[in-house]
Design an enzyme around this catalytic site. Sequence first.
Site, mmCIF file in Angstrom:
data_model
loop_
_atom_site.group_PDB
_atom_site.id
_atom_site.type_symbol
_atom_site.label_atom_id
_atom_site.label_comp_id
_atom_site.label_asym_id
_atom_site.label_seq_id
_atom_site.Cartn_x
_atom_site.Cartn_y
_atom_site.Cartn_z
ATOM 1 N N HIS A 187 70.459 -85.246 35.059
ATOM 2 C CA HIS A 187 69.047 -84.884 34.942
ATOM 3 C C HIS A 187 68.716 -83.613 35.711
ATOM 4 C CE1 HIS A 187 68.648 -88.873 33.170
ATOM 5 N NE2 HIS A 187 67.715 -88.260 32.476
ATOM 6 N N GLU A 426 69.138 -94.777 22.146
ATOM 7 C CA GLU A 426 70.085 -94.198 23.116
ATOM 8 C C GLU A 426 71.110 -95.210 23.612
ATOM 9 O OE1 GLU A 426 67.960 -92.511 26.442
ATOM 10 O OE2 GLU A 426 66.539 -94.155 26.528
ATOM 11 N N ASP A 450 72.228 -90.305 26.753
ATOM 12 C CA ASP A 450 72.662 -91.660 27.079
ATOM 13 C C ASP A 450 73.507 -92.253 25.962
ATOM 14 O OD1 ASP A 450 71.829 -92.318 29.694
ATOM 15 O OD2 ASP A 450 69.762 -92.203 29.013
ATOM 16 N N CYS A 497 66.087 -85.964 20.708
ATOM 17 C CA CYS A 497 65.502 -85.304 21.878
ATOM 18 C C CYS A 497 66.508 -85.137 23.006
ATOM 19 C CB CYS A 497 64.271 -86.051 22.369
ATOM 20 S SG CYS A 497 64.643 -87.702 22.952
HETATM 21 C C1 PEP Z 1 68.741 -89.017 26.432
HETATM 22 O O1 PEP Z 1 69.299 -89.972 26.995
HETATM 23 O O2 PEP Z 1 69.280 -88.338 25.541
HETATM 24 C C2 PEP Z 1 67.370 -88.636 26.806
HETATM 25 C C3 PEP Z 1 66.694 -87.739 26.116
HETATM 26 O O3 PEP Z 1 66.844 -89.193 27.927
HETATM 27 P P1 PEP Z 1 67.299 -88.777 29.407
HETATM 28 O O4 PEP Z 1 68.183 -87.559 29.316
HETATM 29 O O5 PEP Z 1 66.066 -88.503 30.185
HETATM 30 O O6 PEP Z 1 68.029 -89.984 29.871
HETATM 31 MG MG MG Z 2 68.120 -91.322 28.209
#
Ligand code: PEP
Ligand code: MG
Length: 539
Positions: A187, A426, A450, A497
């Site tokens: 992140h 995910e 994820d 996303c």
């Molecule tokens: C993902 O897991 O692709 C996602 C968009 O959520 P995050 O990266 O915040 O876990």
């Molecule tokens: Mg995620």
Amino acid sequence: MEQYTGKSIFNAIAIGPIYFYQKAQATVVRKHVDDIEAEKTRFASAKDAALKELQILYDKAIAEVGESGAGIIEVHMMMMEDDDYLDSIGNIISNQEVNAEYAVATTGDNFAKMFAAMEDEYMQSKASDVLDISERLIQALSGTETEMKMEQPVILATQDLAPSETVQLDKSKLLAFITEYGSTNSHTAILARNMGIPALIGIGLTSKDHGKMAIIDGANGILILEPTMEVLRDYQEKKAKEEQQKHLLQEMKGKTTLTRDGKEICLYANIGNVGDVAGVLANDAGGIGLFRSEFLYLEARDYPTEEEQFRTYKTVAENMAGKKVIIRTLDIGADKQADYFKLKKEENPAMGLRAIRICLSRPEIFKTQLRAILRASMFGTIAIMFPMITSVWEIKKIKEILAEVKAELSEAKIPYKDVEIGVMIETPAAVMISDLLAKEVDFFSIGTNDLTQYTLAIDRQNQNLEMFYDAHHEALLRMIEMTVNNGHRENIWVGICGELAADQELTERFIRMGVDELSVSPAYVLPLRKLIGEIETNG
Ligand code: PEP
Ligand code: MG
């Protein structure tokens, strides 16, 4: 001149001085004290200060999340006043003639060991609480709170940055960052991409490098320290060209995102806080496809209130002026930790109590957020999506809670709109039951970050697994296709996303699969609009 190679997170150039930040080390040193009474008085005032801090946290928690959230703070206050604990600290100071920090740390360790050795699971859990209050007391005693003080735009170099630390950085002073540890899909890396700043991972600088002039070349993953005049001039030119190219892309602004044969694709942007909306507007995204709302929680020292959240969501919705804003509910846990949640340490946090699992186990927190989002829905076009779904019962339970919140708002005559709801796909489980989930919601948004880690069994935080990490793995691409097909069968739209949405090598494949929406870091919107314009859906 020195040159280092690391893993790059964002392809851009940064030029500026290094600011080396050494993280605070919570080491306690044993020191002899002559005046035992003065040391005991110093401890007493530190304890009063720590108790006052806890009282403030307690009052806030009661007001915002009720008894269950505040309970743990009350336990800490009681432990801090416990006679055995205090006697032990007092005795160590007197008998060993040592400083209070040392007496607290020793007592904390002894009590934690004692609790951990008990049979009863509840008593065992007190071990982490006693360490926690001891840490708080040590901080109050030593007044440590190391702050980064970046006075001019710098390239930040440090060992590691947690997402909670990254969101608190003063972005106006941040040209780039370099960390020794971390992975490109963490992140912290995603935040750097959202901010559109270059970052390199895997380069360990030291305090000796503080103040040195540096160049980060994101395209090649290179750091150059103390460049020669010639190299510096060369990179200044490259940077100017980079700016020019960005400028050229401006011609894509104001245009609809269409494939060559005229199919419209929703090209949205990802954000973590209100500050990122400027980048969304500057890059002309069609909406916000992922608002990682947990960053609101990570920026705070305590649970953000309904009012605070409402104001944030309202500002984002208003600034987007009717364009869609998809707010993802709290996805805390794993690498995104806020101390005040008091989450227990887990062996396997990525597979632990995180995201929707926290919301469903602590519904007071969830309902506060849903109320804030629904109230803000009056000020734009808001949609809500839920992270880490694995089962149909979860979405059914979420809908029940949402209905309760709506009924409470109606009862109190507080207006809200009926917003679209969606789930993030995910987990492999969500993919495999996407036919069933599609009957329950208005849209799917595929979280490839994820989904990749759970499908390939590769921890996205682990920098040692990059050779096994295949972002284009066929298993993942088939899962995306399956999700799109199942979504379309129920007439709902399907987007992506996760970071893969911005991968230009896959754009054509995604469009041909029928993906309806791509949500990416703001800086990728215009390059993707240009690329989509060159793609034929049935070529
Ligand atoms: C993902 O897991 O692709 C996602 C968009 O959520 P995050 O990266 O915040 O876990
Ligand atoms: Mg995620």
